[in-house]
Design an enzyme around this catalytic site. Structure first.
Site, mmCIF file in Angstrom:
data_model
loop_
_atom_site.group_PDB
_atom_site.id
_atom_site.type_symbol
_atom_site.label_atom_id
_atom_site.label_comp_id
_atom_site.label_asym_id
_atom_site.label_seq_id
_atom_site.Cartn_x
_atom_site.Cartn_y
_atom_site.Cartn_z
ATOM 1 N N CYS A 403 0.806 -1.418 -0.237
ATOM 2 C CA CYS A 403 0.234 -0.210 0.174
ATOM 3 C C CYS A 403 0.796 1.661 -0.257
ATOM 4 O O CYS A 403 1.453 1.485 -0.902
ATOM 5 C CB CYS A 403 -0.799 -0.144 1.071
ATOM 6 S SG CYS A 403 -2.683 0.893 0.762
ATOM 7 N N HIS A 529 -3.347 -5.352 1.109
ATOM 8 C CA HIS A 529 -2.944 -5.718 2.095
ATOM 9 C C HIS A 529 -3.164 -7.331 1.842
ATOM 10 O O HIS A 529 -4.092 -7.790 2.916
ATOM 11 C CB HIS A 529 -3.586 -5.785 3.147
ATOM 12 C CG HIS A 529 -3.395 -4.023 3.659
ATOM 13 N ND1 HIS A 529 -2.560 -3.490 4.142
ATOM 14 C CD2 HIS A 529 -4.018 -2.724 2.997
ATOM 15 C CE1 HIS A 529 -2.907 -1.353 4.445
ATOM 16 N NE2 HIS A 529 -3.342 -1.406 3.560
ATOM 17 N N GLU A 531 -2.068 -9.411 3.711
ATOM 18 C CA GLU A 531 -1.631 -9.942 4.968
ATOM 19 C C GLU A 531 -2.849 -10.385 5.892
ATOM 20 O O GLU A 531 -2.192 -11.138 5.977
ATOM 21 C CB GLU A 531 -1.056 -8.490 5.915
ATOM 22 C CG GLU A 531 -1.313 -7.722 6.131
ATOM 23 C CD GLU A 531 -1.141 -6.541 4.821
ATOM 24 O OE1 GLU A 531 0.102 -6.920 4.174
ATOM 25 O OE2 GLU A 531 -1.317 -5.620 5.094
#
Ligand code: GLN
Length: 560
Positions: A403, A529, A531
């Site tokens: 990001c 994202h 993750e």
């Protein structure tokens, strides 16, 4: 209409005592896992007593990372007012990683949401001249929100409700009162109150001290809540004498005092609870059919975290480096991917407000095997992050920009490879000559800052013949976003001749989702994202890609 006469769900309420930050979230997720081991359906609610509507505006240093859900929830406190919510408490990241289930944003209830809805309803004359009070109006609204989550999809066997904060906090009182009422309405055998406390070990006397636990249980009891189970955070497993003492003061059987000792891998906690008999105790408490827990695949996954034959160091330059929880999902995603590669990751935090020159970063990155350029907002620490990306361009260290990390990598590329002096994101420099990261034109017309944030899950279309495509092995995927600014294609098109490629777009083809370098072993930036989707038993391909590239880089670095 669902009511307390129904058999499902059974409720587990998790409260905290003594201190915050003793792992109530991991405890809640682990208890959920005990039910999943036995094939029972679960759902988790977390109550946050703060007055924010959602944690989107909270500083990560104070509160840890903001977790982003795949789904967006339109919260309507009254008919003509609405808020789109996809930003929720970081404990939900833990819940998703443990349970393998996606959560819905309405599962995070905040005081802000509750009070706002009651007050706006009062303004609309919804209470017919009555005095609006904490009890019953706020507590009724809390219970209604809990039942809304129960009814949202098929009714779970078990609903877990974690109450944020510590018993005795003023803000949590209405929630604990709502819990008391639910226990009364549903009965003790359909509800279990689990109290998580800290039992400090005092080295000088060689003793575990149970007094803080006694006090916090007493506080809970004074609110009309009797714990059914006490979970004790302590350095080690508690000796029988300490358990007996706690059992006596808490008015519960000794078997229901459960140790929660320090463990090297958090995913071990459900197995540790299983050894203490907690799964069977809960099943028996609710009178559910006893089932053999199937822990095989979970145990295997936990072991993989311990079987590392190699280690690598990943640098994380950023500005929220003083609190590990600020990048919690990233740290977990790195660990998940590393475990699959039989590797241990050491993270080298670099506070880029202090380290902000290329010279500093060249030296800081000389002993690392990869760089994860962190997400974030605002001006602080940005120059150091750009310098870190610049170093990776020159030294060929693998880089994954997430990001803001991707946006600042493009700024580094613009300044150093394209020679565009003063290139920047307009988030930091509104007058930049080369605004390579900027708002989209339609966003510039919108005044309301909150409304311009792009949040939640969106489809990502991956271009063929890119590294990203090889990593994912697919044309289309779905990822979670949380950004306001965008990579601007007008500039990126010009970067093409110097090796920069746009590797993914949104469904309209207008929003750039990922970039990469063709003349670098691993230099990838993503606007989303990844993750948030990584799970211990199913790591994200991009994090796996970074770990594998870092292992390659290390081989070459060590040879030199
Ligand atoms: N600040 C950047 C934006 O708003 C990046 C946000 C982030 O890293 N999540 O677009």
């Amino acid at each position: 209409m669902l009511n307390s006469m129904q058999e499902k769900p059974n409720f587990v309420f998790i409260t905290g005592g003594v201190l915050s930050g003793i792992g109530k979230g991991v405890t809640t997720a682990s208890i959920a896992k005990l039910f999943q081991f036995r094939g029972y359906n679960i759902r988790i609610i977390k109550i946050d007593p703060y007055l924010n509507i959602d944690p989107g505006t909270l500083n990560p240093i104070e509160h840890g990372e903001v977790f982003v859900t795949d789904q967006t929830w339109t919260f309507r406190p009254v008919n003509d007012s609405e808020f789109n919510i996809s930003e929720i408490d970081l404990d939900f990241g833990t819940y998703e990683r443990f349970t393998g289930m996606n959560v819905h944003p309405s599962q995070n209830i905040t005081s802000g949401q509750i009070y706002l809805s009651v007050i706006l309803e009062e303004r609309k004359g919804g209470f017919l001249g009555r005095t609006v009070q904490i009890i019953p109006h706020i507590t009724d609204r809390i219970k209604q929100r809990i039942w809304d989550v129960v009814k949202k999809d098929s009714i779970p066997d078990i609903l877990l409700v974690e109450i944020g904060g510590t018993v005795g906090d003023i803000e949590a009182m209405p929630f604990l009162e709502a819990v008391r009422q639910l226990v009364r309405e549903l009965g003790r055998n359909r509800t279990a109150v689990v109290h998580v406390t800290l039992v400090p070990y005092i080295k000088s006397v060689g003793e575990f001290k149970t007094k803080p636990t006694q006090h916090s249980v007493r506080t809970l009891q004074s609110l009309g809540l009797q714990p059914d189970i006490t979970i004790c955070r302590a350095e080690k497993r508690l000796p029988a004498a300490a358990k007996e003492k706690i059992a006596l003061f808490c008015n519960i059987p000794k078997e229901r005092v459960i140790s929660n000792p320090d463990i090297p891998v958090i995913y071990q906690l459900p197995l540790s609870f299983e050894e203490e008999g907690l799964g069977n105790i809960l099943v028996e408490h609710f009178g559910l059919e006893p089932r053999r827990p199937d822990t095989d695949s979970w145990s295997k996954m936990v072991r993989s975290f311990d079987e590392a034959s190699d280690t690598i160091t990943i640098a994380m330059p950023g500005k929220y480096t003083t609190l590990g929880d600020s990048y919690k999902s990233i740290n977990q995603a790195l660990a998940h991917a590393a475990a699959v590669c039989s590797t241990k990751v050491t993270i080298k935090w670099i506070e880029t407000e202090e380290r902000s020159t290329e010279e500093c970063l060249t030296s800081d990155l000389s002993d690392v095997d990869g760089v994860l350029l962190t997400p974030g907002f605002g001006e602080r620490g940005v120059e150091g992050m750009i310098c870190a990306a610049t170093v990776t361009l020159k030294s060929k260290i693998p880089l994954l920009g997430i990001c803001y990390g991707a946006q600042l990598s493009i700024v580094a590329f613009a300044r150093n490879v394209m020679g565009w002096k003063g290139a920047h994101t307009t988030e930091v420099d509104i007058d930049s000559l080369y605004p390579v990261v900027d708002l989209m034109d339609d966003q510039k017309l919108t005044e309301d800052k909150g409304g311009t944030m792009r949040l939640g899950g969106h489809d990502v279309h991956i271009a063929e013949d890119t590294k990203l495509h090889r990593i994912y092995g697919t044309d289309k995927t779905h990822e979670r976003f949380r950004h306001r600014y965008h990579l601007i294609d007008r500039y990126l098109n010009k970067m093409h001749e110097k090796g920069l490629k746009v590797s993914a777009f949104d469904s309209t083809g207008k929003i750039i989702n990922a970039i990469e370098l063709t003349n670098h072993p691993f230099w990838i930036g993503v606007q989303y994202h990844p993750e948030f989707k990584s799970r211990p038993d199913n790591p994200h391909p991009l994090y796996l890609g970074l770990i594998r590239a870092a292992l390659e880089y290390k081989k070459a670095r060590v040879k030199k």
